[in-house]
Scaffold this active site. Structure first.
Site, PDB file in Angstrom:
ATOM      1  N   ASP A 110       0.864  -1.175   0.000  1.00 45.92           N
ATOM      2  CA  ASP A 110       0.000   0.000   0.000  1.00 45.92           C
ATOM      3  C   ASP A 110       0.903   1.228   0.000  1.00 45.92           C
ATOM      4  O   ASP A 110       1.931   1.238   0.678  1.00 45.92           O
ATOM      5  CB  ASP A 110      -0.908   0.018   1.226  1.00 45.92           C
ATOM      6  CG  ASP A 110      -2.083   0.968   1.020  1.00 45.92           C
ATOM      7  OD1 ASP A 110      -2.710   0.936  -0.058  1.00 45.92           O
ATOM      8  OD2 ASP A 110      -2.381   1.764   1.935  1.00 45.92           O
ATOM      9  N   GLY A 167       0.691   8.742 -11.559  1.00 41.68           N
ATOM     10  CA  GLY A 167       0.096   9.296 -10.337  1.00 41.68           C
ATOM     11  C   GLY A 167       0.586  10.705 -10.020  1.00 41.68           C
ATOM     12  O   GLY A 167       0.534  11.611 -10.860  1.00 41.68           O
TER      13      GLY A 167
HETATM   14  P1  IMP Z   1      -1.234   1.990  -4.523  1.00 40.03           P
HETATM   15  O1  IMP Z   1      -1.985   1.710  -3.267  1.00 40.03           O
HETATM   16  O2  IMP Z   1       0.212   1.561  -4.432  1.00 40.03           O
HETATM   17  O3  IMP Z   1      -1.894   1.459  -5.746  1.00 40.03           O
HETATM   18  O4  IMP Z   1      -1.122   3.571  -4.709  1.00 40.03           O
HETATM   19  C1  IMP Z   1      -1.996   4.496  -4.137  1.00 40.03           C
HETATM   20  C2  IMP Z   1      -1.922   5.828  -4.850  1.00 40.03           C
HETATM   21  O5  IMP Z   1      -0.759   6.540  -4.416  1.00 40.03           O
HETATM   22  C3  IMP Z   1      -1.819   5.699  -6.350  1.00 40.03           C
HETATM   23  O6  IMP Z   1      -3.081   5.890  -6.901  1.00 40.03           O
HETATM   24  C4  IMP Z   1      -0.910   6.832  -6.746  1.00 40.03           C
HETATM   25  O7  IMP Z   1      -1.668   7.922  -7.141  1.00 40.03           O
HETATM   26  C5  IMP Z   1      -0.158   7.196  -5.481  1.00 40.03           C
HETATM   27  N1  IMP Z   1       1.228   6.739  -5.627  1.00 40.03           N
HETATM   28  C6  IMP Z   1       1.803   5.681  -5.010  1.00 40.03           C
HETATM   29  N2  IMP Z   1       3.076   5.542  -5.383  1.00 40.03           N
HETATM   30  C7  IMP Z   1       3.310   6.535  -6.272  1.00 40.03           C
HETATM   31  C8  IMP Z   1       4.466   6.901  -7.029  1.00 40.03           C
HETATM   32  O8  IMP Z   1       5.530   6.268  -7.001  1.00 40.03           O
HETATM   33  N3  IMP Z   1       4.315   7.975  -7.829  1.00 40.03           N
HETATM   34  C9  IMP Z   1       3.173   8.684  -7.925  1.00 40.03           C
HETATM   35  N4  IMP Z   1       2.074   8.372  -7.250  1.00 40.03           N
HETATM   36  C10 IMP Z   1       2.131   7.301  -6.419  1.00 40.03           C
END
Ligand code: IMP
Length: 195
Positions: free
Chosen positions: A69, A150
């Site tokens: 996460d 992101g």
């Molecule tokens: P997840 O839970 O890892 O899928 O990520 C949650 C949210 O955090 C994603 O929708 C991204 O918008 C943001 N996020 C996580 N890691 C990154 C990164 O390395 N770069 C940019 N946004 C990130």
């Protein structure tokens, strides 16, 4: 090669993780086991949410599993969007970045500090551990660069001295929250299962 179940439904992430783990493990997507039914991510922290995903994947597969996460925590916003990073605004990353820049309009550079966080929890029913990687930086005044995904276009990395939107994937991995967490994860796996 040892099989690990990754609690992600994202094929791109799976390929990236396989590569980051040095090709030492075969990663299987949890969708091979859970029929696409994802657990409710109702934890109050990155740690808890990664644990919920890892335990659900282990329950579905019976194989060593991990969940991750991640998100962005902005100091001037009391840590928001945090665990709600993927749901900060409807309509995709462009809308989320626009909202973030709006919320920070007028906030001076020295107060635009932020960090990306990534937690990975592993469980095989016997061993369970969580690792955490962080990378610090600040939120730019406007989007820069075409790279990454992101929040990358609005994040300036302290360690690289450059915006994440303008660096290569390898440069980002070297300092990113996910790169750091995955390296710690690989070390812990090697301690448990051997090289
Ligand atoms: P997840 O839970 O890892 O899928 O990520 C949650 C949210 O955090 C994603 O929708 C991204 O918008 C943001 N996020 C996580 N890691 C990154 C990164 O390395 N770069 C940019 N946004 C990130």
């Amino acid at each position: 090669m040892m099989k690990l179940v990754a609690a992600t439904h994202n094929k791109g992430k799976l390929a990236e993780l396989t590569e980051m783990l040095g090709g030492r493990y075969v990663l299987l997507p949890v969708s091979d086991f859970d029929g696409g039914v994802e657990p409710e991510e109702n934890g109050n922290s990155f740690e808890e949410n990664s644990r919920i995903k890892a335990r659900a994947a282990f329950a579905a597969s019976g194989l060593p599993s991990f969940g991750d996460d991640s998100g962005l925590c902005v100091d001037a916003l009391g840590g928001a969007p945090g665990i709600y990073s993927s749901r900060y605004a409807a309509g995709g990353s462009a809308a989320r970045n626009a909202k973030l820049l709006r919320e920070l309009s007028g906030v001076p550079e020295e107060k635009r500090t932020a960090k990306f966080v990534c937690c990975i929890t592993f469980t095989d029913g016997e061993h369970e551990f969580t690792v955490r990687g962080e990378c610090r930086g600040r939120i730019l005044e406007r989007e820069k660069g075409e790279g990454g995904f992101g929040y990358d276009p609005v994040f300036f990395s302290d360690e690289l001295g450059r915006p994440f939107g303008e660096v290569s994937a390898a440069e980002k991995d070297a300092v990113s929250h996910r790169g750091k967490a995955v390296r710690l994860f690989a070390e812990r796996l090697a301690e448990i299962y051997g090289e």
